[in-house]
Scaffold this motif. Structure first.
Motif, PDB file in Angstrom:
ATOM      1  N   GLU A 102       0.825  -1.211   0.000  1.00  0.00           N
ATOM      2  CA  GLU A 102       0.000   0.000   0.000  1.00  0.00           C
ATOM      3  C   GLU A 102       0.860   1.262   0.000  1.00  0.00           C
ATOM      4  N   HIS A 105       2.324   1.768  -3.581  1.00  0.00           N
ATOM      5  CA  HIS A 105       1.314   2.209  -4.545  1.00  0.00           C
ATOM      6  C   HIS A 105       0.653   3.525  -4.137  1.00  0.00           C
ATOM      7  N   ASN A 106       0.897   3.931  -2.878  1.00  0.00           N
ATOM      8  CA  ASN A 106       0.372   5.196  -2.370  1.00  0.00           C
ATOM      9  C   ASN A 106      -1.159   5.250  -2.490  1.00  0.00           C
ATOM     10  N   GLN A 107      -1.789   4.129  -2.196  1.00  0.00           N
ATOM     11  CA  GLN A 107      -3.246   4.078  -2.223  1.00  0.00           C
ATOM     12  C   GLN A 107      -3.726   2.937  -1.332  1.00  0.00           C
ATOM     13  N   LYS A 108      -5.019   2.982  -0.991  1.00  0.00           N
ATOM     14  CA  LYS A 108      -5.604   1.974  -0.115  1.00  0.00           C
ATOM     15  C   LYS A 108      -5.971   0.750  -0.936  1.00  0.00           C
TER      16      LYS A 108
END
Length: 264
Positions: A102, A105-108
């Motif tokens: 996470e 990818h810098n996202q949830k």
């Protein structure tokens, strides 16, 4: 010997465990690790020095002690605690992998990286199977090494360089036997807890998968019913339009139309 690393490992695993898993952590920490550090380690601390034979033949006591105690009980249990707790690292590593993924990818990507589902569920089940197998393996190994779960008061030894059969005495055999029974009982309790948690997770997610398939099946059957209703409605509407168009024609043309109509 410092057991801080094992305490930290058990604390980390406790965050991602089920209710039964937390009971397992409590049993390992309270009834195995603390008992080992507080009492058992001191009881077996000088077991070799307190092992005595009724002969002073040089080397006889050492050979007899090595024969009856090929591995020190206390070192055996230390190794067992470390090895049995190691599979829990698989769960910790998998959660760390999810969190790192996470972050990269810098996202949830997950609702909760520590939630037991998907790939983490498989990892958790594998860790339970490994822990159960290792517990059973160490119990069987202990039984084979020491010819049962017992501490004899007297052992007879006739191994060279002993000149004949000599009697050897083990220090504090009753006290050691009590702790031995307690440690074996807690090991068996851990096996029961692991099997219970394994059965619980498999039953829980089997029911969950069954309910998902049942809902999809119900939705599919409803979709088919709606589609058939729509087809019947369209056919009825087409027949009505055809009837209305034919009734507006002259009589002779209506007869000719009915002859060529596909509905007649």
């Amino acid at each position: 010997m410092s057991w801080v690393f094992l305490r930290d490992l058990l604390s980390g695993v406790n965050k991602y465990s089920t209710g039964i898993g937390r009971i397992w952590v409590a049993v390992v920490f309270l009834f195995r690790l603390l008992l080992y550090v507080a009492a058992a380690e001191n009881i077996w601390k000088h077991e070799h020095d307190e092992f005595e034979c009724n002969i002073k033949q040089p080397g006889c006591e050492n050979v007899c002690f090595d024969h009856f105690f090929p591995v020190s009980h206390i070192r055996f249990w230390a190794l067992q605690l470390i090895i049995v707790s190691t599979p829990s690292l698989l769960v910790v590593f998998h959660v760390a992998y999810r969190e790192n993924r996470e972050k990269n990818h810098n996202q949830k990507l997950y609702k909760n990286p520590g939630k037991i589902d998907g790939g983490l569920l498989c990892t958790y089940l594998i860790s339970l199977i490994l822990k159960t197998g290792l517990e059973i393996f160490f119990l069987v190994l202990f039984y084979k090494l020491y010819n049962g779960f017992k501490i004899p008061h007297l052992v007879k030894c006739d191994i060279k360089p002993c000149p004949n059969t000599v009697d050897c005495y083990i220090s504090k055999p009753t006290e050691k036997m009590i702790f031995l029974c307690f440690l074996v009982a807690t090991s068996c309790l851990c096996i029961v807890l692991n099997l219970s948690e394994l059965s619980y997770l498999m039953f829980k997610y089997s029911i969950k998968c069954y309910l998902k398939r049942h809902v999809k099946k119900q939705q599919g059957s409803k979709g088919n019913c709606c589609e058939s209703e729509l087809i019947r409605h369209n056919r009825a509407a087409a027949a009505g339009r055809l009837h209305n168009s034919s009734s507006s024609l002259p009589l002779n043309m209506q007869d000719e139309h009915e002859k060529h109509s596909p509905l007649t």
